[in-house]
Design a protein around this motif. Structure first.
Motif, PDB file in Angstrom:
ATOM      1  N   THR A 182      30.710  31.949  30.876  1.00  0.00           N
ATOM      2  CA  THR A 182      29.838  32.229  32.012  1.00  0.00           C
ATOM      3  C   THR A 182      28.414  32.488  31.526  1.00  0.00           C
ATOM      4  O   THR A 182      28.181  32.852  30.374  1.00  0.00           O
ATOM      5  CB  THR A 182      30.335  33.438  32.816  1.00  0.00           C
ATOM      6  OG1 THR A 182      30.387  34.581  31.945  1.00  0.00           O
ATOM      7  CG2 THR A 182      31.715  33.168  33.402  1.00  0.00           C
ATOM      8  N   ASP A 191      32.108  37.364  39.239  1.00  0.00           N
ATOM      9  CA  ASP A 191      33.361  38.102  39.419  1.00  0.00           C
ATOM     10  C   ASP A 191      33.115  39.490  40.017  1.00  0.00           C
ATOM     11  O   ASP A 191      33.933  39.985  40.783  1.00  0.00           O
ATOM     12  CB  ASP A 191      34.077  38.255  38.072  1.00  0.00           C
ATOM     13  CG  ASP A 191      34.469  36.917  37.471  1.00  0.00           C
ATOM     14  OD1 ASP A 191      34.966  36.065  38.225  1.00  0.00           O
ATOM     15  OD2 ASP A 191      34.261  36.718  36.261  1.00  0.00           O
ATOM     16  N   ASN A 192      32.000  40.108  39.654  1.00  0.00           N
ATOM     17  CA  ASN A 192      31.689  41.442  40.162  1.00  0.00           C
ATOM     18  C   ASN A 192      31.374  41.374  41.650  1.00  0.00           C
ATOM     19  O   ASN A 192      30.452  40.661  42.062  1.00  0.00           O
ATOM     20  CB  ASN A 192      30.493  42.009  39.396  1.00  0.00           C
ATOM     21  CG  ASN A 192      30.120  43.400  39.862  1.00  0.00           C
ATOM     22  OD1 ASN A 192      29.478  43.563  40.899  1.00  0.00           O
ATOM     23  ND2 ASN A 192      30.522  44.400  39.089  1.00  0.00           N
ATOM     24  N   ARG A 213      28.172  39.568  43.265  1.00  0.00           N
ATOM     25  CA  ARG A 213      28.460  38.359  44.019  1.00  0.00           C
ATOM     26  C   ARG A 213      27.839  38.434  45.411  1.00  0.00           C
ATOM     27  O   ARG A 213      27.202  37.477  45.871  1.00  0.00           O
ATOM     28  CB  ARG A 213      29.970  38.141  44.127  1.00  0.00           C
ATOM     29  CG  ARG A 213      30.336  36.873  44.904  1.00  0.00           C
ATOM     30  CD  ARG A 213      31.817  36.562  44.785  1.00  0.00           C
ATOM     31  NE  ARG A 213      32.657  37.588  45.352  1.00  0.00           N
ATOM     32  CZ  ARG A 213      33.496  38.352  44.669  1.00  0.00           C
ATOM     33  NH1 ARG A 213      33.595  38.229  43.356  1.00  0.00           N
ATOM     34  NH2 ARG A 213      34.242  39.254  45.268  1.00  0.00           N
TER      35      ARG A 213
END
Length: 242
Positions: free
Chosen positions: A229, A167-168, A172
């Motif tokens: 996650t 998500d970051n 990513r």
């Protein structure tokens, strides 16, 4: 490119492709996961152990088992594991490693070659079902999950492990750059199979991740769906009950 990707989703093409990379597949998984693959498999075993209230003598189906790394992790905890895969080359490695272990305390693993979209097992045969990195490569993942639901006993559980997308944004970008460069390079280094690993990299990009898997589980009749996650969301596990 899209035609080539679609062709590689064909079961016969996949069987051939995975046979070519079987010898170094576990090593490449270790490197692609930044060394976390074995830890993730332990998390899968932990989830199944909790969901089954212990794995000793539980009948577990490991779909798309590949070289048997996930099957061995479960059998080491006393599970009665059946591993299935479409690739004869992958299963050859799995069976050889099983035979090399000799006699031991853990149960033996049974391996069968089959198309995961047409599982050849009776209804409600298994206490739990699982797949690691396999669902993403299926032409019809909905059919696979529906079949896994059919062969799982009522109240049994499913655990799905696969790569995901962080998500970051900064993390990513870094991970995607690493993966895009490293996977084909490693594929070429270990057997000249860069194209196969470019396909695997593309398949991760196209995969809907944990939210997509959760939606597919609900659509195929699983309930109590949840996910978590792993390692900054470069992977995730989804779990549910039949």
């Amino acid at each position: 490119m899209h035609t080539q990707k679609a062709a590689l989703k064909d079961p016969a093409q996949q069987s051939t492709m995975f046979a070519r990379i079987a010898r170094h597949y576990d090593l490449i998984n270790d490197l692609a996961s930044l060394g976390r693959d074995r830890a993730w498999r332990r998390v899968v075993a932990d989830e199944l152990e909790r969901g089954c209230h212990g794995l000793a003598d539980r009948m577990i189906l490991d779909v798309a088992c590949g070289t048997g790394a996930s099957s061995r992790a479960l059998a080491s905890r006393g599970a009665l594991v059946t591993g299935c895969d479409i690739s004869a080359g992958m299963l050859d490695i799995a069976r050889r490693r099983e035979s090399e272990r000799g006699s031991g305390a853990r149960p033996s693993i049974r391996y069968e070659r089959c198309d995961a979209q047409r599982l050849p097992f009776p209804d409600h045969r298994f206490d739990a079902v699982t797949t690691s990195y396999g669902l993403r490569n299926m032409p019809d993942p909905i059919a696979v999950l529906a079949g896994m639901r059919r062969v799982c006993r009522p109240g049994g559980i499913i655990v799905v492990l696969d790569f995901d997308t962080p998500d970051n944004p900064a993390w990513r970008m870094l991970y995607e750059r690493y993966r895009t460069i490293m996977l084909p390079m490693l594929g070429n280094l270990f057997g000249g199979n860069g194209d196969a690993y470019r396909y695997l990299d593309d398949s991760i990009d196209a995969w809907p991740g944990r939210a997509g898997v959760a939606a597919m589980l609900r659509k195929t009749g699983w309930h109590d769906v949840a996910y978590r996650t792993l390692s900054g969301a470069i992977a995730s596990i989804c779990r549910a009950r039949a």
